[in-house]
Design an enzyme around this catalytic site. Structure first.
Site, PDB file in Angstrom:
ATOM      1  N   HIS E  46       4.633  -1.115  -6.202  1.00 35.97           N
ATOM      2  CA  HIS E  46       5.740  -0.802  -7.105  1.00 35.97           C
ATOM      3  C   HIS E  46       6.813  -1.889  -7.110  1.00 35.97           C
ATOM      4  O   HIS E  46       7.704  -1.861  -7.958  1.00 35.97           O
ATOM      5  CB  HIS E  46       6.370   0.540  -6.722  1.00 35.97           C
ATOM      6  N   ARG E  72       2.314  -3.767   1.435  1.00 36.86           N
ATOM      7  CA  ARG E  72       1.765  -2.557   0.827  1.00 36.86           C
ATOM      8  C   ARG E  72       1.063  -3.046  -0.435  1.00 36.86           C
ATOM      9  O   ARG E  72       1.716  -3.495  -1.373  1.00 36.86           O
ATOM     10  CB  ARG E  72       2.857  -1.555   0.468  1.00 36.86           C
ATOM     11  N   GLU E 148      -0.774  10.434   0.553  1.00 41.98           N
ATOM     12  CA  GLU E 148       0.198  10.699  -0.509  1.00 41.98           C
ATOM     13  C   GLU E 148      -0.410  11.380  -1.732  1.00 41.98           C
ATOM     14  O   GLU E 148       0.280  11.592  -2.717  1.00 41.98           O
ATOM     15  CB  GLU E 148       0.895   9.403  -0.931  1.00 41.98           C
ATOM     16  N   ASP E 174       5.192  10.551  -3.626  1.00 50.54           N
ATOM     17  CA  ASP E 174       3.929  10.891  -4.289  1.00 50.54           C
ATOM     18  C   ASP E 174       3.324  12.166  -3.700  1.00 50.54           C
ATOM     19  O   ASP E 174       2.785  12.992  -4.439  1.00 50.54           O
ATOM     20  CB  ASP E 174       2.936   9.719  -4.154  1.00 50.54           C
TER      21      ASP E 174
END
Lengths: 252, 252, 252, 252, 252, 252
Positions: E46, E72, E148, E174
């Site tokens: 993200h 990540r 998640e 999430d």
């Protein structure tokens, strides 16, 4: 993210005009955004901007105007769909879809649960509307399935029923080649026109928007008359090549 | 895109020399292109240039000479294969292939229909030959399957029969590790030499070119003598490290 | 660096055509280089590529063709002149020159001793001709003084006598504004034409080439007829804007 | 910024070894930083990294080791001196200095008031030592004046008396050319050696460090023996070219 | 690559603090690295840095301190896992894992044979420890599976038994959304706390470290008390937004 | 370019709030632009974005909001002033001005003839208003002279009379240092306050706007009360450092 103006224009019955960006720079993206298109599509498949390092500033440049930014991703890759939406693309055009299963994987990557499996983190997309974005994204993000392979054309009726899919986007050149047509993207060829008619019918039956890659403004006029509601008449690179070629011809 | 000179040289029976680019800059790519290699491979797997933002200017820098640009992609990902070919790579070296099915997916991503499923849009690849590119691309684009996993080695005979595959490229280090060899890339090790002999035989039987990662010019000479037709004797980074290390040793 | 083909063409009596690059990307530079210009000028003053980070890949992209790369620098700054020449520009167009002293500072920054004070280090410029570059650079590097200020025009005769200066380049828009002309760059305006005639005469008398910024191919044809030997008929950005604007008008 | 280790080493009587960076990438900067130089100089004059966009990550890459980062700026431009120091360069090598006045302008741009006119804002330089940096910067930042023009050599004694100047750095190639020597940087040429001897004497008399550009490790050994306290034996680009050229020769 | 200090700290019973990087620049990465986190995670899902062109200089900037760099990744894509490890990430946090099979594919991509299928080529990761890296990488590279999704939570016990997996990392936002919780990431919600308790238990039973995304320092304190051993209290972007928002409020 | 809203707000008697950008990325620029500042200044002197490659996307990101973009240039360099204005900066803050002559050189570089010597070519600045830009630029482009050196303070009255200068901008830190104040930027120090009072008076007498660098929101409130009409309360980097430092302190 403001509400998607493309949706409004289509509801008003307008055919929108979409520009195509292959040049990987925020300067040309901003120049194109000032030209007056309804939407601009950054081509991350065949264009030269393929990662956020190049695409983010293009999305920002487009956002200096009211033009709606879309991205034609390189492949049906959920990570890329999500990344482009997080970065502020208001719709995804996904190439090379062959089946309903593939199309569902595409569309659901663009929808938050429970409609899909998009992961939360719309950093840029929600800038200025942090509270509201999650609530409206599933309704406003556009998902456009490219119909451009022989399998995709064969499975058209099935693909068109994918829940929450917004549009069919005809990839005219690839479609002609995979269907074995003699001429590439000849918009007078009855074989091509027959296929386009079929696609328009399937779209209408499923309440989907029909969009198409046209190559030239002249073809785009034809396609608008035929019933397509979003037409792509030109790309930045080809326009530049044409204008410069014409200028040089005058001098020779 | 000019016709691929590697094809001509191999038809003339020459063993070509391939350089390896890990430094992500167009400057070093151009320096290497002037050094006199037959081909240069941009390593988008273990090298530091992995996206077009970095790779496009490297391809352009190489194109200032007659050196043929290849790309070793990061993975068997059709989107990346197509993108690199559109950007002007004249061949793809695909790592980590284990099976014939994987190899077919790779090769067909590099071929236009009806041989494969490459999507049309060779913006840079066709620059200067817009009319001719589509007609010759399937014949001239090189597809090289890396043999470097235990499964890939096991399925060698099958992989080698993949239609329109051009070459087997031995990933010596990974092959040694996955096969559990005691020494890494020891070109005197009879176990390794036995495997290489087998690969050469399979290549010959299937009319494929055999290529290999050698680590040093000395190993490359051996491999050329053994029958490999494309040898990679060095990388930019390791060459820089060696030369600088040697220079500093003189001063201490 | 190959010998400068512009010199040859001018000796043959040809008027060369120069394109103008404002878009800061190697992709458009390469597209423009394939269009068939004799030379391309990267505009580091008003264009968007102003530092080597952007300009180096553009120079490399141009070098994939026979087009001669020039740079219009941002200012009369010796560091920038030298840097652009080191990076492979085959000539410098220097803006806003007002006096002979300024022009000498410009020209000498582009010449190695004893003619000037250019510092040694032509890394890219000498790539492929390390032995020969220093010997021929002073003869082949082009220096073009822009005549575009009221002072520059007043001191024209003096500026034109600067030793080893190669050309006068008319900056038509700035010249019109600083001279207080009513219309900007109106190539039918007798006042402007009178000044251009004067510049042509001074150039001829001093054995200098005369070049001019024309804005359109039509103006470039006029200027070629009037006697200018290098004409700049168009820029990348304006060409793109025009072609896209025209395309959109057809659709409305 | 840690205290400058070059100062300590020179106080211990050591001759330090300086590498030269022309490749504009943080990857090669980090590779070079691991090679074991006492200092590395980013060449913003003839090298390909000229702006912070490229230089900042190189400075950061060097800072992963104990190697001291220096910058050879493009010109005697106070804005660039200050910017490089703010970004963490621990010293500036300034080219093309001709006079004491020019040298004072250079040195004072690197010193905070009252010693000079450096502007406050050492964002990266003070990272981790926000409280202490301003107090120690004037003592620890290195200023090195290049002696490489005929005028600079003529005014050597005067230049050497510039307050707070730290070192004289011989630009051997430019010096040979501007002094009209027949051979470029021939370290056996008695004319050159005589000039170097003079420079060493002037440096010693003024308590300045003497540094020199050597081209090869062999020359660097000679210069160290002659009395230079900082020697630059090699550049990244030339090392790469040499190693690759040698590798290819073995294969031919 | 130095031995991974996170391992040591966890063995000492410490809970480590992890910062989160969404801003795609080496400058902010270095600022964050000086703030005193035990580790910093570059968010390539993200966040705005998604390719090595942006991530490499961030990894280098972090390496100027003792902070451990993690990435990540955007998706469970072996090519990306390997590329980030080659570039010097000391651990991978993989999002959106649903099953044990997916988790095995993730973990094995991070392990050299025979434990996995990571390909050899740790250019930057082994810089300074070329001889030792291959021997210790499988023990020191951290693999963290994000929990998640609804499926991932359902298959938690199975996922936790993946050989050589190091940690479970809770993607709180999430997870709340896919589990249909009414409030997003409300750390007082007993439903969420129940799920976290379950995750902690499964982690403990399988000798895995438990880590969690907390959103605020206050939540991070709670989660540390609850038993999580690595907590992520803040991101660069949100911290900047908060501080600036607060500053502007004072002025209104 | 829209008409400059800062002018309107000042005419309405408002004190405007200016943010300061040192982080070289369009993402943080856009985040800051959404925070609600009247203007944002890109610091091309001490900040990390110094060339258009980095600054152009920041200007575009700011242009997605109504915030007015300014640039603090690195030096009184006409090329840089013009380039930033061409790229869309609506005002220039020029550091280190010592005299009226220097200030005139600065201001005139920002004005088209006959008021100054700005060169024509406002590619981005005129986007969307090609016809009108030249007519209004001289009235709307802001020129702000920094008062921050001992000489500049001494020559204040003279500098303030420079025709078409818009504002005096106090560089508090440099001013304190060059004036030899004991404490740096202590806004309770009567010596500093006395100087600020003097600057306010000179500004008022010459109908100039007075602006000031404040360091914190608290100082900005004081300075607004004292009579400054544009206050800079914070920078992006310091805000990030503060927020992160505070967050980590809570966790320790």
């Amino acid at each position: 993210m403001p509400s998607n103006p493309l949706l409004t224009r289509w509801q008003q019955g307008r055919t929108t005009i979409n520009g195509w960006l292959c040049i990987p720079t925020s300067w040309t993206a901003e120049v194109m955004a000032h030209a007056g298109f309804d939407s601009l599509t950054i081509d991350a498949q065949h264009g030269l901007a393929t990662d956020l390092t190049a695409i983010l500033p293009m999305l920002q440049a487009i956002a200096t105007t009211d033009t709606v930014p879309l991205v034609r991703v390189a492949w049906n890759d959920p990570a890329q769909h999500m990344r482009m939406l997080d970065a502020g693309a208001q719709g995804i055009i996904c190439p090379m879809l062959n089946t309903r299963t593939e199309t569902e994987a595409f569309v659901q990557a663009c929808r938050y649960p429970p409609q899909g499996y998009r992961s939360i983190g719309p950093l840029r997309a929600s800038l200025g509307d942090e509270a509201g974005y999650l609530g409206k994204a599933n309704d406003e993000v556009l998902t456009m399935a490219m119909i451009e392979t022989a399998d995709g054309y064969k499975n058209l009726a099935d693909i068109a029923q994918t829940p929450t899919l917004d549009a069919l986007y005809v990839g005219t050149w690839d479609l002609c080649m995979t269907m074995g047509l003699e001429k590439m993207a000849d918009f007078d060829d009855p074989v091509l026109l027959g296929m386009l008619d079929n696609i328009l019918n399937v779209a209408a039956k499923n309440n989907l928007l029909a969009a198409i890659h046209c190559g030239t403004p002249e073809n785009a006029i034809k396609m608008r008359e035929m019933g397509f509601r979003m037409v792509t008449p030109l790309t930045d690179t080809f326009s530049l090549q044409q204008a410069v070629g014409e200028g040089l011809r005058k001098l020779r």
